[in-house]
Design an enzyme around this catalytic site. Structure first.
Site, short mmCIF file in Angstrom:
data_model
loop_
_atom_site.label_atom_id
_atom_site.label_comp_id
_atom_site.label_asym_id
_atom_site.label_seq_id
_atom_site.Cartn_x
_atom_site.Cartn_y
_atom_site.Cartn_z
N GLU A 218 0.49 -0.86 0.01
CA GLU A 218 0.29 -0.33 0.18
C GLU A 218 1.09 1.11 0.16
OE1 GLU A 218 0.19 -2.51 2.01
OE2 GLU A 218 -2.42 -3.04 2.46
N GLU A 360 -3.94 -6.41 17.40
CA GLU A 360 -2.67 -7.09 16.73
C GLU A 360 -1.62 -7.76 17.56
OE1 GLU A 360 0.13 -4.43 13.76
OE2 GLU A 360 -0.35 -5.88 13.05
N HIS A 391 -25.57 7.97 21.53
CA HIS A 391 -27.06 8.23 21.41
C HIS A 391 -26.93 7.10 19.34
CE1 HIS A 391 -28.11 12.24 22.53
NE2 HIS A 391 -27.14 11.88 22.78
N LYS A 511 -1.63 -11.37 2.37
CA LYS A 511 -0.49 -10.22 1.83
C LYS A 511 -0.07 -11.54 0.80
CE LYS A 511 1.38 -7.76 5.30
NZ LYS A 511 2.91 -7.19 5.90
#
Ligand code: G6Q
Length: 547
Positions: A218, A360, A391, A511
Site C-alpha cells: 500500500e 494485533e 445516541h 498479503k
C-alpha cells in the site's frame, strides 16, 4: 532463553483456580450491593499516578479479587517479564528481537544497551535531526523545488506507520501549526490518495513516506503515485523529489532504490514494533505539526508512565491493575470486548489506534512456546467518542444481553472552554458510568407512573462495570501517558496469558495470497485459476465487469 520459564500452565496456577471459585461470589451480589456495603468504596478503589486519576470502584471486585489477581500476576512472572523488557532482552522470541519502545522516550544521558550499543544515544541523535528538520519546515527555511515554502505535509504509511501519526495529529491538533495542512494516506484504494491531494499545490507539499520495512504494498503504491503527481505538477524535473520527499524507515537500501536521498531519511530500529512506533521517527509528521518542544513533552509523558509501570508496586500500578481487570472479565466473566469511550473530541481516533495496539498484540492462539492456549486471549477493543456513542450503540451496553466493560476517558478542563459545554460533557461521563453500574429497578420505573406493560422495556439491570480515567487537560504529555498506559496494560495481559504480544504473523497469509491474485486480475490473457471455486469465480466475475 531470556524469558522466565513459568512454573505451571495458566489454568493450573493456584490463583487461577482460586479466581474461578471466587468468581461465583459475583453471582450472589452486584455493584449496588457492594457500594451499599462499603460507603468508602468510591474513594477506596481509586488511584492517582503519573498525573492520571483512575476510578475503578465500579468493577466486580472485592479485596479478595484484587489479592487473587495480584497473586496471578506474581505466579505468571509479570515482574520478571517487565524487567526483561526494560533490560532489552529479546522477548519477541518468534522474531528474535528486543522490545524497546520504552527506549524511545528514555531521557538523554541514560543508557540501555542492545548488542553492546547504547540505543538511547541513537534515539536522541535521530530526535535531534528530526527537530532540526521540523524547524526548517515550520520556519519556511526548507523550500520546495520551485522555491516556495512547504505548507502541506502528507504522511504515507499504513498500520503502525499511519494509525499513530493520524491519532496523534488529531489528538494534538490544538497545539498544531494552523497555517499548515496535514493529511494521511494509507489505503491502497486510490480514493484515499486522490482526495488527500486534489486541492493541494505540489510546489508546497512534502511527502513523508513512513514504512519500517519500505516494502509494504500500500505504502509503496501510494508513494509511487505521489511521485508521479509531484513530477506532473512540477514539470517533470526528477530533482524535485529531493525537496518534496523524505522517508522514515529502517531500510536504507530500499529508501535509496525508491529515489529518496538517505540524507533525508530518519531511521529507527527493529526493536520498535510498528504499533509501538508513534514516538519514534514515525512521529515526524506529529513533530512538524506541534513543534519539537511539544514532541519532547509527549515523550516525557510516555516516560513518566513507563517509570510508574516499572517501579510502582502492582497493587498501585495503573497499567497492571487495568490489565488484570481485563483478564478478570475476559476469562472469568466471558467478556468478548472492551469499549473505549473518550469524552474528548480530540481523541476521536484513539479507539481506532487502540484497536491495533491491543488486537494485533494480543490476538494470539499459541503461547510463547508454541502451544495452543487454553483460555481466550485478546478481547476486541472498540469505541467512539462520547457523547456521540450514547445516541447510537450505548443502548446495547445498557440493556443488551452482552457484558461489555467500558473505559471512560475524560479531562477536568476543556481546551476549548465554551459556555456550559464542558459541564454538560462531564455530567454525561459520570451519569453513564452510574447508569451502567446501578441501573433502574422495576419499582423505580413504576414509581414514575410507567404503565405496567412498559416496565420490562424501561428497566435497567445495571451491574455493568466501567473504569473512569481522568486527567487535567489533554496535553502532549497526557497523551503520552495515556498511550503508554494502554501499551503496558496490553503487556500485562500478554504476560499473564504467556503469549508473544510483539509479533503479528496473522497479517501475512492474506498479503501472500493477494500477491498471487494481482497478476490474475491484471493479465490480458485469461489466467489459469486454481484456487477454490469461490475465489476462482470472484476473480472471473471481476475480470468480466471491471472494463
Ligand atoms: C504493526 C504492524 C503493521 C505495520 C504495517 C506497516 O505492529 O507491524 O501494522 O506497521 O504493516 O509496515 P511498514 O511500516 O513496514 O510499512
Amino acid at each position: 532463553m531470556p524469558m522466565t520459564s513459568l512454573s505451571s500452565p495458566l489454568i493450573e496456577r493456584t490463583s487461577w483456580k482460586k479466581l474461578l471459585i471466587h468468581r461465583k461470589i459475583f453471582d450472589q451480589t452486584n455493584l449496588k450491593e457492594l457500594f451499599h456495603q462499603d460507603p468508602e468504596r468510591g474513594t477506596k478503589w481509586t488511584l492517582q499516578s503519573a498525573g492520571l486519576f483512575l476510578d475503578y470502584s465500579k468493577n466486580h471486585l472485592t479485596e479478595e479479587t484484587i489479592k487473587l489477581l495480584l497473586s496471578l500476576a506474581d505466579e505468571s512472572g509479570l515482574r520478571d517479564r517487565i524487567d526483561e523488557m526494560f533490560r532489552g532482552e529479546r522477548i519477541n522470541t518468534s522474531e528474535n528481537r528486543s522490545v524497546l519502545h520504552v527506549a524511545l522516550r528514555t531521557p538523554k544521558g541514560e543508557k540501555i544497551m542492545v548488542d553492546g550499543e547504547d540505543v538511547v544515544a541513537q534515539v536522541h541523535a535521530v530526535l535531534e535531526r528530526m527537530a532540526r528538520f521540523s524547524h526548517s519546515i515550520r520556519s519556511g527555511e526548507w523550500r520546495g523545488h520551485s522555491g516556495k515554502p512547504i505548507k502541506n505535509i502528507i504522511n504515507i504509511g499504513i498500520g503502525g506507520s499511519d494509525l499513530g501519526p493520524v491519532m496523534a495529529y488529531e489528538a494534538l491538533r490544538h497545539y498544531s501549526d494552523r497555517f499548515m495542512t496535514f493529511r494521511f494516506i494509507s489505503n491502497v484504494d486510490a480514493t484515499d490518495f486522490v482526495e488527500a491531494t486534489r486541492d493541494l499545490d505540489p510546489a508546497e507539499t512534502l511527502f513523508i513516506v513512513a514504512s519500517k520495512t519500505f516494502g509494504t504494498l500500500e505504502t509503496l503504491t501510494n508513494a509511487h503515485s505521489a511521485r508521479d503527481w509531484l513530477l506532473q505538477g512540477l514539470g517533470g524535473d526528477q530533482r524535485a523529489v529531493a525537496k518534496h520527499f523524505v522517508a522514515v524507515s529502517t531500510n536504507a537500501p530500499k529508501v535509496a532504490a525508491f529515489g529518496i536521498d538517505t540524507a533525508n531519511m530518519f531511521g529507527f530500529w527493529d526493536w520498535v514494533g510498528g504499533r509501538y512506533s508513534m514516538d519514534s521517527a514515525i512521529g515526524l509528521s506529529t513533530m512538524i505539526a506541534i513543534g519539537a518542544d511539544h514532541f519532547y513533552q509527549l515523550l516525557a509523558g510516555f516516560h513518566e508512565m513507563d517509570e510508574h509501570f516499572k517501579n510502582a508496586p502492582f497493587e498501585a500500578n495503573m497499567p497492571v491493575l487495568l490489565g488484570l481487570l481485563s483478564i478478570w472479565y475476559n476469562n472469568f466473566f466471558g467478556a468478548q470486548t472492551v469499549a473505549i469511550l473518550p469524552y474528548e473530541q480530540y481523541l476521536k481516533r484513539f479507539p481506532a489506534y487502540l484497536q491495533q495496539l491491543t488486537m494485533e498484540s494480543n490476538g494470539k492462539h499459541v503461547t510463547l512456546h508454541g502451544e495452543e492456549v487454553t483460555v481466550n486471549t485478546g478481547p476486541i477493543y472498540w469505541g467512539e467518542p462520547g457523547t456521540n456513542g450514547q445516541h447510537s450503540f450505548y443502548q446495547l451496553i445498557h440493556q443488551g444481553t452482552r457484558f461489555i466493560p467500558c473505559d471512560f476517558i475524560a479531562f477536568y478542563k476543556s481546551l476549548n472552554p465554551l459556555g456550559t459545554h464542558h459541564d454538560l460533557l462531564l455530567s454525561n461521563v459520570f451519569a453513564q458510568a452510574q447508569a451502567l453500574a446501578f441501573g433502574k429497578t422495576a419499582q423505580e420505573v413504576q414509581a414514575e407512573g410507567t404503565p405496567t406493560s412498559l416496565l420490562p422495556h424501561r428497566v435497567f439491570k445495571g451491574n455493568r462495570p466501567s473504569n473512569i480515567l481522568l486527567a487535567d487537560v489533554l496535553t502532549p504529555s497526557t497523551l503520552g501517558k495515556l498511550v503508554a498506559l494502554y501499551e503496558h496494560n496490553v503487556f500485562t495481559q500478554g504476560a499473564i496469558w504467556g503469549i508473544n504480544s510483539f509479533d503479528q504473523w496473522g497479517v501475512e497469509l492474506g498479503k501472500v495470497l493477494a500477491q498471487k491474485i494481482i497478476p490474475q486480475l491484471q493479465s490480458s490473457s485469461e489466467p489459469m485459476l486454481n484456487h477454490d471455486s469461490s475465489t476462482n469465480h470472484l476473480i472471473s466475475l471481476y475480470r468480466k465487469n471491471k472494463i
